[in-house]
Design an enzyme around this catalytic site. Structure first.
Site, short mmCIF file in Angstrom:
data_model
loop_
_atom_site.label_atom_id
_atom_site.label_comp_id
_atom_site.label_asym_id
_atom_site.label_seq_id
_atom_site.Cartn_x
_atom_site.Cartn_y
_atom_site.Cartn_z
N LEU A 47 6.41 -1.16 40.83
CA LEU A 47 7.43 -1.06 39.79
C LEU A 47 7.32 -2.30 38.91
O LEU A 47 7.02 -3.38 39.40
CB LEU A 47 8.83 -1.00 40.41
CG LEU A 47 9.13 0.21 41.30
CD1 LEU A 47 10.51 0.06 41.93
CD2 LEU A 47 9.04 1.50 40.51
N ASP A 48 7.57 -2.14 37.60
CA ASP A 48 7.51 -3.31 36.72
C ASP A 48 8.70 -4.23 36.98
O ASP A 48 9.62 -3.89 37.71
CB ASP A 48 7.37 -2.91 35.24
CG ASP A 48 8.60 -2.20 34.69
OD1 ASP A 48 9.73 -2.61 35.01
OD2 ASP A 48 8.43 -1.24 33.92
N MET A 49 8.65 -5.39 36.37
CA MET A 49 9.64 -6.44 36.66
C MET A 49 11.08 -6.00 36.43
O MET A 49 11.97 -6.36 37.19
CB MET A 49 9.31 -7.67 35.81
CG MET A 49 10.15 -8.88 36.13
SD MET A 49 9.53 -10.30 35.21
CE MET A 49 10.65 -11.55 35.76
#
Length: 199
Positions: A47-49
């Site tokens: 998952l992105d930040m």
């Protein structure tokens, strides 16, 4: 449960918070046998930040690959709050499948250059959870959502289920439709469900 603002990496040269570091500090991946090496954990479907929610980790590379392969068609479900005008046409496009020109500038990031790359996304299951319907959508349905005034609100919670896990897929699709993602939470991945995992 990944927190918003965490990276999914073992080490970040800039020192930003990492979910793997948090898990390691909590004893996840530690061997029960004294003196044994730390167990290497592989994240499945990063998952992105700014995305939060369910993360699956394993120490089995083959199992991780099996979970990630699109040919295995494992469902990934997300709750997403979007800001912008939601219409019947936009819902239809997401459900049918879309082609999006990929740009380096994703929502909240500085745009740099258009890569010229075009990405095809398969159709997804899209349901409206909580809505502030745009005027055109509410008129078409002949309803008004509670709390809606005049032209209608612009924040909507969606539940989207897909079998692909392409890089920043949902942010890119929604952004191409003029919808700004203000919150993104993965709630399930295959048989794993955020509601059944202890905090």
């Amino acid at each position: 449960n990944k927190l918003r603002g965490e990276l999914v990496t073992e080490d970040d040269p800039v020192g930003r918070p990492s979910m793997l570091q948090r898990l390691t500090r909590g004893g996840v991946g530690s061997s029960k046998v004294k003196g044994s090496p730390h167990i290497h954990l592989k994240p499945v479907g990063r998952l992105d930040m700014m995305t939060e929610g369910l993360m699956v980790f394993t120490n089995d590379g083959k199992y991780a690959r099996a979970l990630e392969l699109p040919s295995n068609k494992l469902w990934r479900t997300y709750r997403i709050r979007v800001h912008g005008r939601l219409t019947v046409g936009k819902l239809r496009a997401m459900r049918k499948g879309m082609t999006v020109r990929v740009n380096d500038g994703i929502a909240g990031e500085e745009p740099s250059k258009v890569t010229g790359k075009v990405v095809k996304y398969k159709g997804m299951k899209v349901n409206i959870e909580r809505k502030a319907l745009s005027k055109s959508l509410s008129q078409r349905r002949g309803t008004k959502s509670r709390g809606q005034r005049g032209g209608g609100g612009t924040n909507t919670w969606l539940q989207i289920t897909c079998t692909e896990g392409k890089n920043r897929q949902l942010r890119r699709i929604l952004g191409s439709l003029g919808l700004d993602v203000t919150r993104l939470i993965r709630i399930s991945y295959g048989d794993y469900d955020l509601n059944t995992i202890p905090p």
